[in-house]
Write a protein that holds these residues in place. Structure first.
Motif, PDB file in Angstrom:
ATOM      1  N   TYR A 161       0.836  -1.205   0.000  1.00  0.00           N
ATOM      2  CA  TYR A 161       0.000   0.000   0.000  1.00  0.00           C
ATOM      3  C   TYR A 161       0.869   1.253   0.000  1.00  0.00           C
ATOM      4  O   TYR A 161       0.588   2.222  -0.719  1.00  0.00           O
ATOM      5  N   ARG A 162       1.929   1.254   0.798  1.00  0.00           N
ATOM      6  CA  ARG A 162       2.791   2.431   0.898  1.00  0.00           C
ATOM      7  C   ARG A 162       3.504   2.724  -0.413  1.00  0.00           C
ATOM      8  O   ARG A 162       3.807   3.880  -0.719  1.00  0.00           O
ATOM      9  N   ALA A 163       3.780   1.673  -1.182  1.00  0.00           N
ATOM     10  CA  ALA A 163       4.502   1.857  -2.444  1.00  0.00           C
ATOM     11  C   ALA A 163       3.754   2.785  -3.404  1.00  0.00           C
ATOM     12  O   ALA A 163       4.357   3.450  -4.240  1.00  0.00           O
ATOM     13  N   ASP A 164       2.435   2.846  -3.270  1.00  0.00           N
ATOM     14  CA  ASP A 164       1.638   3.721  -4.132  1.00  0.00           C
ATOM     15  C   ASP A 164       1.672   5.176  -3.665  1.00  0.00           C
ATOM     16  O   ASP A 164       1.257   6.077  -4.403  1.00  0.00           O
ATOM     17  N   PHE A 165       2.154   5.398  -2.425  1.00  0.00           N
ATOM     18  CA  PHE A 165       2.188   6.744  -1.858  1.00  0.00           C
ATOM     19  C   PHE A 165       3.537   6.965  -1.172  1.00  0.00           C
ATOM     20  O   PHE A 165       3.619   7.109   0.053  1.00  0.00           O
ATOM     21  N   ASN A 185       5.638   9.353  -0.853  1.00  0.00           N
ATOM     22  CA  ASN A 185       6.038  10.633  -0.256  1.00  0.00           C
ATOM     23  C   ASN A 185       5.231  11.009   0.975  1.00  0.00           C
ATOM     24  O   ASN A 185       5.380  12.130   1.491  1.00  0.00           O
ATOM     25  N   GLU A 186       4.402  10.102   1.448  1.00  0.00           N
ATOM     26  CA  GLU A 186       3.590  10.401   2.625  1.00  0.00           C
ATOM     27  C   GLU A 186       4.426  10.324   3.903  1.00  0.00           C
ATOM     28  O   GLU A 186       5.411   9.583   3.985  1.00  0.00           O
ATOM     29  N   THR A 187       4.033  11.101   4.901  1.00  0.00           N
ATOM     30  CA  THR A 187       4.713  11.070   6.205  1.00  0.00           C
ATOM     31  C   THR A 187       3.914  10.292   7.238  1.00  0.00           C
ATOM     32  O   THR A 187       4.441   9.925   8.285  1.00  0.00           O
ATOM     33  N   GLU A 188       2.628  10.053   6.944  1.00  0.00           N
ATOM     34  CA  GLU A 188       1.771   9.296   7.856  1.00  0.00           C
ATOM     35  C   GLU A 188       1.217   8.072   7.133  1.00  0.00           C
ATOM     36  O   GLU A 188       0.682   8.191   6.031  1.00  0.00           O
ATOM     37  N   TYR A 189       1.372   6.917   7.746  1.00  0.00           N
ATOM     38  CA  TYR A 189       0.860   5.684   7.182  1.00  0.00           C
ATOM     39  C   TYR A 189       0.032   4.948   8.230  1.00  0.00           C
ATOM     40  O   TYR A 189       0.428   4.872   9.395  1.00  0.00           O
ATOM     41  N   PHE A 190      -1.078   4.402   7.794  1.00  0.00           N
ATOM     42  CA  PHE A 190      -1.949   3.657   8.692  1.00  0.00           C
ATOM     43  C   PHE A 190      -1.474   2.210   8.762  1.00  0.00           C
ATOM     44  O   PHE A 190      -0.954   1.673   7.790  1.00  0.00           O
ATOM     45  N   HIS A 191      -1.662   1.580   9.921  1.00  0.00           N
ATOM     46  CA  HIS A 191      -1.234   0.192  10.107  1.00  0.00           C
ATOM     47  C   HIS A 191      -2.437  -0.738  10.209  1.00  0.00           C
ATOM     48  O   HIS A 191      -3.510  -0.349  10.671  1.00  0.00           O
TER      49      HIS A 191
END
Length: 287
Positions: free
Chosen positions: A141-145, A147-153
């Motif tokens: 999921y993170r690979a699509d975003f 440059n984000e600084t906040e990621y949900f777990h």
């Protein structure tokens, strides 16, 4: 032009899931914020950049409309009001992304048994493996975003004793089999070859060894290639012995691919088929 909340509502509706996780909602909303649109419809300009706070506000907005609300069985997930309540199989597979129907429940779905399970049997990963799989899924999921600084777990759901009024049994395993999606359902099921493997690993969860032997006699020839492939990949030599004995001695099938399994054989009689049963030498010299 539509509101962010309306766009998120549409995105959740399009999934057609009876329950949804906070993790899924977050990434749906994040995707909408990046595109500034959903399904070709622009959303109104947002005063603040998307993040945890904005996501929480959106969830509260949808909750106030009674579009989503806390699920009765899984407090960590939301029920989607526009969808049906969902059956036990589907809901369990939606709240745990790595679980699937197995053992007698899978046998019943495949039509391998005429027994109707009194409980729904599911297999999921034990804690260490589950966390590894969770990390891998989060990274996708993170690979699509990037440059984000906040990621949900992803948070692991706690299974209650009953789901949608059905009793369940959850088997935690260090070895997760490949699973497939059931047609027209959100539920998953162990692949057919691994369903036969489970019969030999946990016969007590498959109607008992006598029933397992009957099922193998009636169906194993049909799925022999899938069975051999699944058992060949399995880590336990005792299961190879059990399968080799049944295929060779009980079904009287000669197959070169099972010859390597026989190197694990030793004297042990029927205990190879059911370690809880008394010894019966008629079953041969497999252990």
């Amino acid at each position: 032009m539509i509101s962010f909340a309306e766009a998120l509502k549409m995105a959740i509706s399009d999934l057609k899931k009876p329950v949804i996780s906070k993790f899924e909602i977050y990434y749906l909303a994040l995707s909408i914020s990046k595109k500034n649109a959903y399904n070709g419809q622009l959303i109104r300009t947002q005063r603040k950049a998307f993040g945890f706070e904005k996501n929480s506000n959106l969830v509260r907005s949808l909750s106030s409309l009674n579009f989503i609300f806390q699920d009765s069985d899984f407090k960590s997930h939301y029920r989607v009001n526009t969808e049906s309540n969902g059956n036990c199989d589907e809901v369990c597979c939606l709240v745990d992304p790595f679980c699937y129907l197995s053992h007698l429940s899978a046998m019943q779905k495949y039509g391998l048994t005429n027994r109707i399970p009194e409980i729904v049997i599911l297999t999921t990963a034990e804690s260490k493996l589950w966390n590894q799989m969770k990390t891998n899924l989060e990274e996708k999921y993170r690979a699509d975003f990037p440059n984000e600084t906040e990621y949900f777990h992803i948070k692991r759901a706690v299974f209650p004793a009953t789901v949608r009024k059905m009793k369940i049994k959850v088997v935690e395993s260090k070895f997760i089999h490949p699973s497939i999606q059931i047609r027209d359902s959100h539920a998953r099921i162990s692949e057919i070859g691994h369903t036969f493997l489970d019969m030999l690993t946990n016969p007590e969860l498959c109607g008992g060894m006598a029933h397992v032997i009957d099922v193998w006699k009636e169906n194993a020839k049909t799925y022999l290639d899938e069975i051999i492939e699944a058992i060949d990949q399995g880590p336990k030599s005792i299961i190879k012995c059990r399968a080799g004995y049944i295929i060779d001695e009980v079904l009287n099938i000669q197959n070169d691919r099972i010859n390597n399994w026989m190197k694990f054989a030793q004297r042990g009689g029927s205990r190879v088929l059911d370690p809880n049963s008394p010894y019966a030498p008629i079953l041969g010299e497999i252990a």
